[in-house]
Design a protein around this motif. Sequence first.
Motif, short mmCIF file in Angstrom:
data_model
loop_
_atom_site.label_atom_id
_atom_site.label_comp_id
_atom_site.label_asym_id
_atom_site.label_seq_id
_atom_site.Cartn_x
_atom_site.Cartn_y
_atom_site.Cartn_z
N LEU A 395 0.76 -1.04 0.04
CA LEU A 395 0.00 -0.01 -0.03
C LEU A 395 0.76 1.08 -0.05
CD1 LEU A 395 -2.80 -1.40 2.53
CD2 LEU A 395 -3.02 -0.52 0.35
N ASN A 396 0.98 1.94 -1.21
CA ASN A 396 1.72 2.93 -1.35
C ASN A 396 0.88 4.18 -1.30
OD1 ASN A 396 0.66 2.94 -3.75
ND2 ASN A 396 2.58 2.18 -5.01
N ALA A 397 1.30 5.41 -1.36
CA ALA A 397 0.58 6.47 -1.24
C ALA A 397 -0.52 6.59 -2.36
CB ALA A 397 1.36 7.80 -1.76
N LYS A 398 -0.35 6.15 -3.65
CA LYS A 398 -1.34 5.91 -4.57
C LYS A 398 -2.58 4.97 -4.32
CE LYS A 398 -1.89 5.59 -9.62
NZ LYS A 398 -1.38 5.20 -11.07
N ARG A 399 -1.91 3.90 -3.88
CA ARG A 399 -3.02 2.74 -3.36
C ARG A 399 -3.90 3.19 -2.16
NH1 ARG A 399 -1.71 -3.07 -4.84
NH2 ARG A 399 0.00 -2.91 -6.46
N LYS A 400 -3.26 3.89 -1.11
CA LYS A 400 -4.03 4.29 -0.10
C LYS A 400 -5.04 5.23 -0.40
CE LYS A 400 -0.20 3.83 3.31
NZ LYS A 400 0.94 4.74 3.85
N LYS A 401 -4.85 6.13 -1.31
CA LYS A 401 -5.86 7.16 -1.73
C LYS A 401 -6.93 6.51 -2.51
CE LYS A 401 -6.04 11.55 -4.36
NZ LYS A 401 -5.15 12.72 -5.33
N ARG A 402 -6.68 5.52 -3.19
CA ARG A 402 -7.74 4.59 -3.90
C ARG A 402 -8.51 4.02 -2.77
NH1 ARG A 402 -5.49 0.09 -4.94
NH2 ARG A 402 -6.87 -1.03 -3.73
N VAL A 403 -7.97 3.26 -1.80
CA VAL A 403 -8.46 2.56 -0.87
C VAL A 403 -9.56 3.65 -0.06
CG1 VAL A 403 -8.23 1.33 1.32
CG2 VAL A 403 -6.84 0.74 -0.52
N ALA A 404 -8.96 4.86 0.31
CA ALA A 404 -9.98 6.01 1.08
C ALA A 404 -10.98 6.11 0.15
CB ALA A 404 -8.87 6.89 1.37
N ALA A 405 -10.90 6.38 -1.01
CA ALA A 405 -11.98 6.64 -1.73
C ALA A 405 -13.06 5.66 -1.74
CB ALA A 405 -11.42 7.29 -3.08
N LEU A 409 -13.58 7.16 3.36
CA LEU A 409 -12.99 7.78 4.53
C LEU A 409 -11.74 8.58 3.89
CD1 LEU A 409 -13.42 4.71 6.61
CD2 LEU A 409 -14.62 6.74 6.91
N GLN A 410 -10.90 8.88 4.88
CA GLN A 410 -9.77 9.66 4.54
C GLN A 410 -8.64 8.78 4.42
OE1 GLN A 410 -10.14 12.97 3.78
NE2 GLN A 410 -12.27 12.72 4.17
N VAL A 411 -7.45 9.52 3.84
CA VAL A 411 -6.20 8.45 3.73
C VAL A 411 -5.65 8.49 5.15
CG1 VAL A 411 -3.85 8.65 2.96
CG2 VAL A 411 -5.72 9.35 1.48
N GLN A 412 -5.67 9.50 5.99
CA GLN A 412 -5.40 9.40 7.24
C GLN A 412 -6.09 8.19 8.04
OE1 GLN A 412 -6.22 13.38 8.65
NE2 GLN A 412 -7.93 12.57 9.50
N ASP A 413 -7.32 7.93 7.64
CA ASP A 413 -7.91 6.70 8.36
C ASP A 413 -7.37 5.35 7.91
OD1 ASP A 413 -9.75 8.60 9.83
OD2 ASP A 413 -10.96 8.44 8.00
N VAL A 414 -6.86 5.33 6.71
CA VAL A 414 -6.08 4.27 6.33
C VAL A 414 -4.96 4.12 7.00
CG1 VAL A 414 -5.22 3.04 4.25
CG2 VAL A 414 -7.32 4.37 3.87
N ASN A 415 -4.16 5.30 7.20
CA ASN A 415 -2.97 5.06 7.92
C ASN A 415 -2.98 4.65 9.48
OD1 ASN A 415 -1.19 5.89 5.77
ND2 ASN A 415 -1.45 8.00 6.21
N LYS A 416 -3.94 5.11 9.84
CA LYS A 416 -4.27 4.62 11.33
C LYS A 416 -4.57 3.02 11.25
CE LYS A 416 -6.33 8.96 12.97
NZ LYS A 416 -7.60 9.78 13.09
N LEU A 417 -5.23 2.57 10.41
CA LEU A 417 -5.69 1.07 10.51
C LEU A 417 -4.19 0.28 10.26
CD1 LEU A 417 -7.82 -0.98 10.44
CD2 LEU A 417 -7.52 -0.78 7.89
#
Length: 476
Positions: A395-405, A409-417
């Motif tokens: 999960l790089n930055a681009k993938r995280k953005k896709r997962v958040a969308a 939710l937000q990218v920061q939520d993905v990072n917390k998880l």
Amino acid sequence: MFDNLSDRLGNVFDRLRGRGALNEEEVREAMREVRVALLEADVALPVVRRFIDAVTEKAIGAEVLKSVTPGQQVVKIVNDELVEMLGGEGVEGLNLDARPPVVIMMVGLQGSGKTTTTAKLGKFLKERHGKKALMASLDVNRPAAQEQLAVLGEQVSVATLPIVQGQQPVDIARRAMEAAKLQSADVLLLDTAGRLHVDEALMAEMKAVAGISSPNEVLLVVDSLTGQDAVNVARSFTEEVPLTGVVLTRMDGDARGGAALSMRHVTGKPIKFAGTGEKLDALEAFDPKRVAGRILGMGDVVSLVEKAAATIKEEDAEALAKRMAKGQFDLNDLRMQLRQMQSMGGLGMLAGMLPGMKKAKAALSQSGADDKVLVHMDAIIGSMTPKERANPALLNAKRKKRVAAGSGLQVQDVNKLLKMHQEMSRAMKQIKKMGGLKGLGALFGGGGLGAAMPGLGGPGAGGMPPGLPGLPGSKK
């Protein structure tokens, strides 16, 4: 249900535990606070007087005042008296040792949850005791009452007596008895009619039905949210009908809990069951020791284990145990744990059942980490590809953005998880270094919540679950 009372008592006992010694005046002052807490919880005055007198008499004894840990001694005395108030040691079950069909008659006011409780009890008898049950509705006054029981019977796969329009309760009871014998039913559940208040016609009807069916059990169904009214209803029924026990419904509600604490004293009959939710499997045998433990913040690990055993699939637990023994824990495993938590009642329910977790439960509430958090985390994981779930490092930055969308939710939520998962994964590796899961994950068959959530009773117990406060979707 007992949250407010539990918090009040917890504050009193925290102060007692913090003192090296206690004198008589300090004990009496603490008991005055306990008295106020019980009265505010809507416990009947005679019950409060009896309770406080019994506790005070024992608490000011020499063995407490001279004890090394006087505060803990007082808590133990209060716990013992609470157990006694709720019905004493042990669980009072149903009397099923009789020639079948064993007749169980459900009585109570309209709106107390009698019909739903009848269906829950039918399911309980079938699944826990292996009994063949037949349910019959004798309520000819409330519109569609008989149809309601028939629908619930289908949902729990328990037979119901066919409806014959125009029959009166006594005739229905007589037909139900014959049908139960013909069908070789072990138990016959009679759901009697309720009224908006206790009246002579209601009592006369119940006595006539009891005369026909000779019930082995007469269970009074009482809505615990009605407080002192529930106690008054119980008293009225006790004077008229030979009750054998009480079923308290809506024990998961936010009432003050006084009805539950007063019921045994008022009726002189045991509380046999507690309804703990709207689902048809939300019925528990009432255990005074466990309820007292929850009130005093001592937890209820036995109920937690039972809940886990009922909801966690053995093969899932074994598969996870093997992976954890190897130090493996990916996002698929985390997702399974989150779903187990949801099926067991959510964060608040679990924290309330674990000893010493009252403050943790409060922290969960203050952080905004309600059960929506579990849904949000599940949504984040669901937005990932199978490869990403198996290997979060992808999960790089681009993938995280896709997962958040994808999860809303937000990218920061993905990072917390992901951070939460990393901490859990580290804990799993520590378990491996310590020799595997022997003794650590035993609470949940070697691979459940206790091991996967270090802050909730597994390795590293004593802290909050990793990532709290600040779980995905929670308030800062």
